[in-house]
Design a protein around this motif. Structure first.
Motif, mmCIF file in Angstrom:
data_model
loop_
_atom_site.group_PDB
_atom_site.id
_atom_site.type_symbol
_atom_site.label_atom_id
_atom_site.label_comp_id
_atom_site.label_asym_id
_atom_site.label_seq_id
_atom_site.Cartn_x
_atom_site.Cartn_y
_atom_site.Cartn_z
ATOM 1 N N UNK A 54 42.964 -10.502 19.062
ATOM 2 C CA UNK A 54 42.554 -11.796 19.598
ATOM 3 C C UNK A 54 43.696 -12.816 19.513
ATOM 4 N N UNK A 55 44.335 -12.910 18.361
ATOM 5 C CA UNK A 55 45.387 -13.909 18.165
ATOM 6 C C UNK A 55 46.552 -13.687 19.122
ATOM 7 N N UNK A 56 46.895 -12.436 19.391
ATOM 8 C CA UNK A 56 48.011 -12.145 20.290
ATOM 9 C C UNK A 56 47.651 -12.432 21.741
ATOM 10 N N UNK A 57 46.411 -12.115 22.115
ATOM 11 C CA UNK A 57 45.945 -12.434 23.470
ATOM 12 C C UNK A 57 45.939 -13.953 23.676
ATOM 13 N N UNK A 58 45.565 -14.704 22.644
ATOM 14 C CA UNK A 58 45.554 -16.168 22.744
ATOM 15 C C UNK A 58 46.942 -16.709 23.086
ATOM 16 N N UNK A 59 47.982 -16.084 22.545
ATOM 17 C CA UNK A 59 49.347 -16.511 22.846
ATOM 18 C C UNK A 59 49.631 -16.375 24.341
ATOM 19 N N UNK A 60 49.152 -15.288 24.937
ATOM 20 C CA UNK A 60 49.401 -15.040 26.362
ATOM 21 C C UNK A 60 48.804 -16.133 27.243
ATOM 22 N N UNK A 61 47.699 -16.720 26.819
ATOM 23 C CA UNK A 61 47.043 -17.733 27.634
ATOM 24 C C UNK A 61 47.608 -19.136 27.438
ATOM 25 N N UNK A 293 30.540 -7.044 26.647
ATOM 26 C CA UNK A 293 30.974 -6.105 27.697
ATOM 27 C C UNK A 293 31.650 -6.923 28.795
ATOM 28 N N UNK A 294 32.827 -7.442 28.501
ATOM 29 C CA UNK A 294 33.507 -8.323 29.446
ATOM 30 C C UNK A 294 33.729 -7.624 30.780
ATOM 31 N N UNK A 295 33.344 -8.300 31.848
ATOM 32 C CA UNK A 295 33.510 -7.730 33.183
ATOM 33 C C UNK A 295 34.968 -7.387 33.451
ATOM 34 N N UNK A 296 35.860 -8.297 33.120
ATOM 35 C CA UNK A 296 37.289 -8.074 33.292
ATOM 36 C C UNK A 296 37.875 -7.690 31.940
ATOM 37 N N UNK A 297 38.257 -6.439 31.793
ATOM 38 C CA UNK A 297 38.734 -5.933 30.505
ATOM 39 C C UNK A 297 40.236 -6.104 30.312
ATOM 40 N N UNK A 298 40.969 -6.245 31.403
ATOM 41 C CA UNK A 298 42.429 -6.293 31.328
ATOM 42 C C UNK A 298 42.988 -7.431 32.152
ATOM 43 N N UNK A 299 44.015 -8.070 31.626
ATOM 44 C CA UNK A 299 44.804 -9.045 32.375
ATOM 45 C C UNK A 299 46.268 -8.690 32.202
ATOM 46 N N UNK A 320 53.202 -7.449 30.077
ATOM 47 C CA UNK A 320 52.176 -7.419 29.044
ATOM 48 C C UNK A 320 50.819 -7.086 29.635
ATOM 49 N N UNK A 321 50.102 -6.183 28.986
ATOM 50 C CA UNK A 321 48.714 -5.893 29.318
ATOM 51 C C UNK A 321 47.846 -6.639 28.307
ATOM 52 N N UNK A 322 47.074 -7.602 28.793
ATOM 53 C CA UNK A 322 46.227 -8.413 27.928
ATOM 54 C C UNK A 322 44.899 -7.699 27.739
ATOM 55 N N UNK A 323 44.634 -7.243 26.530
ATOM 56 C CA UNK A 323 43.400 -6.519 26.252
ATOM 57 C C UNK A 323 42.236 -7.465 26.030
#
Length: 419
Positions: A54-61, A293-299, A320-323
């Motif tokens: 979660x923390x790493x994905x937050x950086x991407x946004x 169950x997020x509709x969009x699993x990857x960014x 980067x693949x955002x999980x």
């Protein structure tokens, strides 16, 4: 929902988005746990990096060194100049400013809470009509007969698509979005290219007819055609490709939100019972459906400069693949992440992204999902699976192709869905 330690470690070591098996596509969540535990910043064979915390994905946004422009990715994948390449490199979601800013500003007026509140009676009427159409049958396909029908009707209303011309849109959407999978073979690409060509030809005629009328504040297509940002309008190509994007994104997220949330409630009957006894939980239930169950699993993002993420230094140009689905099951952020909790608070999930690319249709999707799920479980007693559901078999978008349901009877003493 975690793999045994040795199996989890082995999975994390060999994980490659270009070589996913059916077990991953059916249930990625134990594999996401394995990645977070053993390879949270996973370097893939092609040089890209998959993030699962979660923390790493937050950086991407939030970090300005992230680019959403996908020309470098989509050129080799689709072929420069192909219909899929033109579509995905022109649509709002895969662009940085200034195109992203221009299109988003033009669309913003149609997606304000006030504008969408005006749509609520129409959404309620569609939902009630779909339930009434099947109520006496005692069964239907949750996806084809209900979850897909609602968002397509709404977004087509917004774009002025005549009622009798909407049936091909699910086929178009599945083909175009299917080509976004980590691996899209020749058949998927051929179907996606054909869908873009057919869809574009249809919209060419729709746009030509709509240009003859002046702008209308309640008409999204008219706003896109006649609207200006800093004296500049969208080109015809930008207009058509972003209409395709709106129709695809407008149906995909909501269809999966409804299907995934109902599925979760049926798998967690205590939560379904809790919701029926306390309808005030409906809004938090929808948020939990988005997380669980997020509709969009990857960014995806590409680094424009060196950046440290998760304790590792990543070089400029790294893809980067955002999980998203992985981040939304991170126990560091969500206690008991594999349990569906209809009353979960707080619930700061990433189902709609975050930052400047936060999903423009998030408010609409939530409104549609709240009305659809609330009225469905309130109207039909004994709602249950009626056979084996079929998952979509995609890594990026998580939902069902079919989901047969049945019920004991229609509840004539319906409560009004909380607003």
């Amino acid at each position: 929902m975690e793999l045994p330690p040795d199996e989890a470690r082995a999975f994390a070591e060999r994980f490659d988005l270009a070589a996913l098996d059916r077990a991953f596509l059916d249930d990625p969540f134990p594999r996401y746990h394995a990645l977070r535990r053993f390879a949270p910043v996973k370097r893939l064979p092609d040089g890209s990096v998959f993030l699962s915390r979660y923390a790493d994905v937050a950086v991407c946004y939030r970090d300005a060194r992230m680019s959403s422009d996908k020309k470098a990715e989509f050129g080799p994948k689709f072929g420069v100049g192909t219909p899929l390449y033109r579509h995905h490199t022109t649509s709002l979601v895969f662009n940085d400013p200034p195109l992203h800013t221009r299109v988003r500003k033009l669309l913003a007026a149609a997606f304000t809470p006030r504008a969408l509140a005006a749509l609520q009676p129409r959404i309620e009427a569609i939902v009630d009509g779909l339930i009434a159409r099947h109520a006496d049958d005692g069964h239907m396909d949750l996806v084809e007969d209900f979850a897909f029908q609602l968002p397509v009707e709404v977004i087509c209303d917004m774009l002025g698509v005549p009622a009798g011309e909407r049936s091909p849109f699910r086929r178009y959407s599945l083909a175009i979005l299917g080509a976004l999978e980590p691996v899209a073979g020749p058949e998927r690409q051929a179907a996606g290219n054909a869908a873009v060509v057919e869809f574009s030809a249809y919209l060419d005629e729709l746009v030509a007819a709509r240009r003859k009328r002046p702008a209308d504040d309640h008409d999204v297509l008219g706003t896109l055609i006649h609207g200006e940002i800093d004296g500049e309008r969208l080109s015809h190509e930008e207009l058509v490709q972003n209409c395709i994007f709106l129709l695809n994104a407008g149906h995909e997220t909501t269809t999966n939100l409804i299907g995934n949330t109902i599925d979760a409630l049926l798998r967690f009957p205590d939560e379904l019972r809790r919701l029926k006894e306390n309808p005030g939980l409906l809004k938090s239930c929808i948020e939990e459906g988005l997380r669980f169950e997020s509709s969009n699993q990857l960014g995806n993002r590409r680094l424009t400069a060196d950046l440290e993420i998760g304790g590792e230094r990543l070089a400029a140009g790294t893809y980067l693949h955002i999980g998203i689905g992985a981040a939304n099951r991170d126990p560091a952020q969500f206690p008991e992440p594999d349990r569906f909790d209809a009353g979960r608070e707080p619930n700061r999930h990433f189902a709609f992204g975050s930052g400047v690319h936060m999903c423009l249709g998030a408010v609409l999707a939530r409104l549609e999902g709240t009305i659809a799920v609330g009225r469905l479980i309130d109207s039909l007693d004994g709602l249950a699976r009626d056979g084996t559901p079929e998952r979509g078999g995609r890594a990026r978008f998580r939902g069902f192709n079919r989901y047969p349901v049945a019920w004991a009877r229609k509840n004539s003493d319906k409560r009004k869905t909380p607003g």
